[in-house]
Design a protein around this motif. Structure first.
Motif, PDB file in Angstrom:
ATOM      1  N   ASN A  43      -9.202   4.626 108.538  1.00  0.00           N
ATOM      2  CA  ASN A  43      -8.003   3.858 109.632  1.00  0.00           C
ATOM      3  C   ASN A  43      -8.869   3.317 110.821  1.00  0.00           C
ATOM      4  O   ASN A  43      -8.924   3.914 111.728  1.00  0.00           O
TER       5      ASN A  43
ATOM      6  N   THR B 201      -2.988   7.590 113.709  1.00  0.00           N
ATOM      7  CA  THR B 201      -3.500   7.850 112.315  1.00  0.00           C
ATOM      8  C   THR B 201      -4.847   7.061 112.216  1.00  0.00           C
ATOM      9  O   THR B 201      -5.717   7.312 111.470  1.00  0.00           O
ATOM     10  N   VAL B 202      -5.231   6.377 113.547  1.00  0.00           N
ATOM     11  CA  VAL B 202      -6.449   5.609 113.669  1.00  0.00           C
ATOM     12  C   VAL B 202      -7.542   6.718 113.673  1.00  0.00           C
ATOM     13  O   VAL B 202      -7.595   7.615 114.550  1.00  0.00           O
TER      14      VAL B 202
END
Length: 153
Positions: A70, A108-109
């Protein structure tokens, strides 16, 4: 009746089918009479009698790669805005964990890249995964430093 017993097994099995009624497996070979199942080449594993099969009734969800990266991007304009609104402190080194903590990026990155859109006036010390050449030049021109993680030399 001919039976066959293998080693370490408890069940006996009939080995010659269709060889007369005296064998117990003659004529129809234990398949019953007539119909699709009595014939060779039967393939009705997911057939539900004409009803729409389960695998076609359920929605398809696409493909999700296992090791998805991500990647988020941040422009120099946004960095400057976060510094002006005191979301980012100039005293400490700016990295992905600080940006996640201040909710600049989602949890989530995994990695982020600095883009050169806009100008930066503040002297910042930033650690990123990727950076455009122009963004790096602009930050260093303003007196800051850019450290690229896992950079191939």
């Amino acid at each position: 009746m001919t039976t066959f017993k293998t080693l370490n097994s408890t069940k006996t099995r009939k080995i010659r089918v269709g060889r007369g009624i005296g064998s117990g497996k003659g004529k129809t070979s234990g398949r019953g009479v007539k119909g699709q199942k009595s014939r060779s080449g039967v393939a009705i594993k997911s057939f539900e009698g004409g009803q729409m099969p389960l695998y076609r009734r359920l929605p398809k969800r696409g493909f999700n790669p296992i090791n998805k990266i991500n990647l988020a991007t941040i422009s120099l304009t946004n960095l400057e805005r976060f510094i002006q609104t005191n979301k980012i402190n100039l005293d400490q080194k700016i990295n992905i964990s600080i940006l996640k903590k201040h909710k600049v990026f989602r949890k989530t990155v995994n990695k982020f890249k600095i883009l050169s859109n806009g100008e930066i006036k503040s002297k910042i010390n930033i650690e990123a995964d990727f950076s455009s050449k122009l963004a790096k030049e602009k930050i260093e021109k303003a007196g800051g430093q850019v450290a690229i993680k896992n950079q191939i030399k």
